[in-house]
Scaffold this motif. Structure first.
Motif, PDB file in Angstrom:
ATOM      1  N   PHE A  83       0.826  -1.209   0.000  1.00 11.98           N
ATOM      2  CA  PHE A  83       0.000   0.000   0.000  1.00 11.98           C
ATOM      3  C   PHE A  83       0.864   1.264   0.000  1.00 11.98           C
ATOM      4  O   PHE A  83       0.516   2.249  -0.646  1.00 11.98           O
ATOM      5  CB  PHE A  83      -0.934   0.028   1.207  1.00 11.98           C
ATOM      6  CG  PHE A  83      -2.150  -0.856   1.076  1.00 11.98           C
ATOM      7  CD1 PHE A  83      -2.339  -1.682  -0.015  1.00 11.98           C
ATOM      8  CD2 PHE A  83      -3.107  -0.865   2.066  1.00 11.98           C
ATOM      9  CE1 PHE A  83      -3.455  -2.490  -0.129  1.00 11.98           C
ATOM     10  CE2 PHE A  83      -4.235  -1.659   1.967  1.00 11.98           C
ATOM     11  CZ  PHE A  83      -4.410  -2.474   0.866  1.00 11.98           C
ATOM     12  N   TYR A  84       1.953   1.255   0.740  1.00 12.28           N
ATOM     13  CA  TYR A  84       2.826   2.424   0.779  1.00 12.28           C
ATOM     14  C   TYR A  84       3.639   2.573  -0.497  1.00 12.28           C
ATOM     15  O   TYR A  84       3.796   3.682  -1.013  1.00 12.28           O
ATOM     16  CB  TYR A  84       3.765   2.368   1.990  1.00 12.28           C
ATOM     17  CG  TYR A  84       3.118   2.835   3.262  1.00 12.28           C
ATOM     18  CD1 TYR A  84       2.968   4.193   3.534  1.00 12.28           C
ATOM     19  CD2 TYR A  84       2.653   1.929   4.206  1.00 12.28           C
ATOM     20  CE1 TYR A  84       2.375   4.628   4.710  1.00 12.28           C
ATOM     21  CE2 TYR A  84       2.056   2.348   5.381  1.00 12.28           C
ATOM     22  CZ  TYR A  84       1.918   3.698   5.623  1.00 12.28           C
ATOM     23  OH  TYR A  84       1.329   4.133   6.786  1.00 12.28           O
ATOM     24  N   VAL A  85       4.160   1.476  -1.014  1.00 15.38           N
ATOM     25  CA  VAL A  85       4.996   1.549  -2.215  1.00 15.38           C
ATOM     26  C   VAL A  85       4.181   2.010  -3.423  1.00 15.38           C
ATOM     27  O   VAL A  85       4.689   2.703  -4.295  1.00 15.38           O
ATOM     28  CB  VAL A  85       5.686   0.188  -2.481  1.00 15.38           C
ATOM     29  CG1 VAL A  85       6.327   0.131  -3.841  1.00 15.38           C
ATOM     30  CG2 VAL A  85       6.734  -0.079  -1.408  1.00 15.38           C
ATOM     31  N   PHE A  86       2.895   1.663  -3.452  1.00 15.75           N
ATOM     32  CA  PHE A  86       2.044   2.058  -4.572  1.00 15.75           C
ATOM     33  C   PHE A  86       1.166   3.273  -4.251  1.00 15.75           C
ATOM     34  O   PHE A  86       0.238   3.583  -4.990  1.00 15.75           O
ATOM     35  CB  PHE A  86       1.181   0.876  -5.027  1.00 15.75           C
ATOM     36  CG  PHE A  86       1.957  -0.147  -5.800  1.00 15.75           C
ATOM     37  CD1 PHE A  86       2.206   0.024  -7.155  1.00 15.75           C
ATOM     38  CD2 PHE A  86       2.466  -1.265  -5.172  1.00 15.75           C
ATOM     39  CE1 PHE A  86       2.927  -0.905  -7.871  1.00 15.75           C
ATOM     40  CE2 PHE A  86       3.195  -2.205  -5.884  1.00 15.75           C
ATOM     41  CZ  PHE A  86       3.423  -2.027  -7.234  1.00 15.75           C
ATOM     42  N   HIS A  87       1.417   3.956  -3.143  1.00 16.35           N
ATOM     43  CA  HIS A  87       0.722   5.185  -2.733  1.00 16.35           C
ATOM     44  C   HIS A  87      -0.778   4.988  -2.544  1.00 16.35           C
ATOM     45  O   HIS A  87      -1.553   5.933  -2.698  1.00 16.35           O
ATOM     46  CB  HIS A  87       0.994   6.326  -3.723  1.00 16.35           C
ATOM     47  CG  HIS A  87       2.387   6.845  -3.624  1.00 16.35           C
ATOM     48  ND1 HIS A  87       2.715   7.910  -2.833  1.00 16.35           N
ATOM     49  CD2 HIS A  87       3.546   6.423  -4.198  1.00 16.35           C
ATOM     50  CE1 HIS A  87       4.018   8.139  -2.928  1.00 16.35           C
ATOM     51  NE2 HIS A  87       4.544   7.245  -3.754  1.00 16.35           N
ATOM     52  N   ILE A  88      -1.185   3.793  -2.192  1.00 19.15           N
ATOM     53  CA  ILE A  88      -2.592   3.539  -1.898  1.00 19.15           C
ATOM     54  C   ILE A  88      -2.983   4.217  -0.589  1.00 19.15           C
ATOM     55  O   ILE A  88      -4.096   4.732  -0.447  1.00 19.15           O
ATOM     56  CB  ILE A  88      -2.862   2.017  -1.876  1.00 19.15           C
ATOM     57  CG1 ILE A  88      -2.649   1.459  -3.286  1.00 19.15           C
ATOM     58  CG2 ILE A  88      -4.254   1.701  -1.363  1.00 19.15           C
ATOM     59  CD1 ILE A  88      -2.656  -0.034  -3.385  1.00 19.15           C
ATOM     60  N   VAL A  89      -2.044   4.265   0.364  1.00 21.59           N
ATOM     61  CA  VAL A  89      -2.286   4.955   1.633  1.00 21.59           C
ATOM     62  C   VAL A  89      -2.558   6.434   1.381  1.00 21.59           C
ATOM     63  O   VAL A  89      -3.449   7.031   1.980  1.00 21.59           O
ATOM     64  CB  VAL A  89      -1.090   4.759   2.591  1.00 21.59           C
ATOM     65  CG1 VAL A  89      -1.176   5.668   3.787  1.00 21.59           C
ATOM     66  CG2 VAL A  89      -0.983   3.314   3.013  1.00 21.59           C
ATOM     67  N   GLU A  90      -1.801   7.016   0.480  1.00 17.51           N
ATOM     68  CA  GLU A  90      -1.970   8.430   0.158  1.00 17.51           C
ATOM     69  C   GLU A  90      -3.287   8.667  -0.580  1.00 17.51           C
ATOM     70  O   GLU A  90      -3.947   9.678  -0.378  1.00 17.51           O
ATOM     71  CB  GLU A  90      -0.794   8.884  -0.700  1.00 17.51           C
ATOM     72  CG  GLU A  90      -0.716  10.355  -0.936  1.00 17.51           C
ATOM     73  CD  GLU A  90       0.539  10.747  -1.702  1.00 17.51           C
ATOM     74  OE1 GLU A  90       0.736  11.955  -1.853  1.00 17.51           O
ATOM     75  OE2 GLU A  90       1.296   9.866  -2.164  1.00 17.51           O
ATOM     76  N   ASP A 158       1.476  13.698  12.532  1.00 14.49           N
ATOM     77  CA  ASP A 158       2.093  13.433  11.231  1.00 14.49           C
ATOM     78  C   ASP A 158       1.108  12.732  10.304  1.00 14.49           C
ATOM     79  O   ASP A 158       0.156  12.105  10.742  1.00 14.49           O
ATOM     80  CB  ASP A 158       3.341  12.560  11.389  1.00 14.49           C
ATOM     81  CG  ASP A 158       4.458  13.270  12.131  1.00 14.49           C
ATOM     82  OD1 ASP A 158       4.396  14.510  12.248  1.00 14.49           O
ATOM     83  OD2 ASP A 158       5.386  12.587  12.598  1.00 14.49           O
ATOM     84  N   TRP A 159       1.386  12.850   9.049  1.00 14.37           N
ATOM     85  CA  TRP A 159       0.591  12.214   8.015  1.00 14.37           C
ATOM     86  C   TRP A 159       1.319  10.947   7.580  1.00 14.37           C
ATOM     87  O   TRP A 159       2.543  10.971   7.441  1.00 14.37           O
ATOM     88  CB  TRP A 159       0.455  13.196   6.854  1.00 14.37           C
ATOM     89  CG  TRP A 159      -0.749  12.997   6.026  1.00 14.37           C
ATOM     90  CD1 TRP A 159      -0.755  12.624   4.722  1.00 14.37           C
ATOM     91  CD2 TRP A 159      -2.108  13.168   6.392  1.00 14.37           C
ATOM     92  NE1 TRP A 159      -2.037  12.547   4.275  1.00 14.37           N
ATOM     93  CE2 TRP A 159      -2.888  12.875   5.283  1.00 14.37           C
ATOM     94  CE3 TRP A 159      -2.743  13.527   7.576  1.00 14.37           C
ATOM     95  CZ2 TRP A 159      -4.271  12.941   5.298  1.00 14.37           C
ATOM     96  CZ3 TRP A 159      -4.114  13.584   7.594  1.00 14.37           C
ATOM     97  CH2 TRP A 159      -4.865  13.299   6.466  1.00 14.37           C
ATOM     98  N   PRO A 160       0.635   9.836   7.357  1.00 22.05           N
ATOM     99  CA  PRO A 160       1.350   8.592   7.050  1.00 22.05           C
ATOM    100  C   PRO A 160       2.138   8.638   5.746  1.00 22.05           C
ATOM    101  O   PRO A 160       3.217   8.090   5.655  1.00 22.05           O
ATOM    102  CB  PRO A 160       0.255   7.535   6.987  1.00 22.05           C
ATOM    103  CG  PRO A 160      -1.021   8.255   6.897  1.00 22.05           C
ATOM    104  CD  PRO A 160      -0.798   9.624   7.438  1.00 22.05           C
ATOM    105  N   GLN A 161       1.601   9.315   4.736  1.00 19.74           N
ATOM    106  CA  GLN A 161       2.302   9.406   3.458  1.00 19.74           C
ATOM    107  C   GLN A 161       1.814  10.635   2.719  1.00 19.74           C
ATOM    108  O   GLN A 161       0.636  10.981   2.768  1.00 19.74           O
ATOM    109  CB  GLN A 161       2.040   8.158   2.616  1.00 19.74           C
ATOM    110  CG  GLN A 161       2.841   8.090   1.349  1.00 19.74           C
ATOM    111  CD  GLN A 161       2.650   6.762   0.615  1.00 19.74           C
ATOM    112  OE1 GLN A 161       1.592   6.168   0.671  1.00 19.74           O
ATOM    113  NE2 GLN A 161       3.680   6.313  -0.055  1.00 19.74           N
TER     114      GLN A 161
END
Length: 179
Positions: A83-90, A158-161
């Motif tokens: 999720f983080y590597v593909f910016h799904i979290v963002e 803070d914001w996660p991503q």
């Protein structure tokens, strides 16, 4: 006497609002502290699992508990890393990712504490269980540190991503009233 009242409506303007961020592969996350922690957790989960499966008593209930903790950690951490590597979290920034990760890391920390202690009690019957217990205690420390990092990030707002959505004035409403 005339009184003027001005009010301002703030609205989040966000280039990362849900749906506006594209899903894309970005390996730079792997070089951050959270990314490296997730990679370390993945490796430790697999190594612990392999050492338990390699023992002569891998069918024991305690071994099953250890492997359950390891596989829950492996799959959940792997999904979060993806999720983080593909910016799904963002992209889905309304989901409380830091809180979810904090709770998950806390559960994995306690799970590894229990599983490693149970496996360590069986270590005299198989050397590979001794190694698995050691790897489990290291996993407990890594998940505990990750939990602490998530707690600090939540406390600091803070914001996660990506960047936190900002508020900017959308409209100004003026009204005057006469007395």
């Amino acid at each position: 006497m005339m009184q003027t009242h001005t009010s301002q409506v703030n609205s989040p303007t966000n280039t990362q609002s849900s749906g506006s961020v594209s899903i894309r592969y970005d390996p730079s996350y792997l070089h951050t502290l959270p990314g490296r922690l997730k990679i370390t957790e993945l490796v430790l989960n697999v190594v612990g699992f392999i050492f338990v499966v390699a023992s002569i008593i891998s069918h024991h209930g305690r071994c099953s508990w250890f492997n359950t903790v390891a596989m829950i950690g492996f799959w959940t951490t792997g999904i979060l890393l993806t999720f983080y590597v593909f910016h799904i979290v963002e992209k889905f920034n309304r989901i409380p990712w830091l809180k979810i990760e904090f709770i998950f890391c806390a559960i994995e920390t306690v799970g590894y504490l229990l599983a490693s202690a149970l496996i360590a009690a069986l270590a005299s019957s198989s050397e590979s269980l001794g190694v698995a217990a050691f790897v489990g205690f290291i996993s407990m420390c890594v998940y505990g540190f990750d939990c602490w990092e998530k707690f600090k990030a939540m406390r600091n707002g803070d914001w996660p991503q990506g960047q936190k959505p900002s508020c900017k004035p959308v409209s100004t409403i003026s009204s005057s009233t006469a007395y």
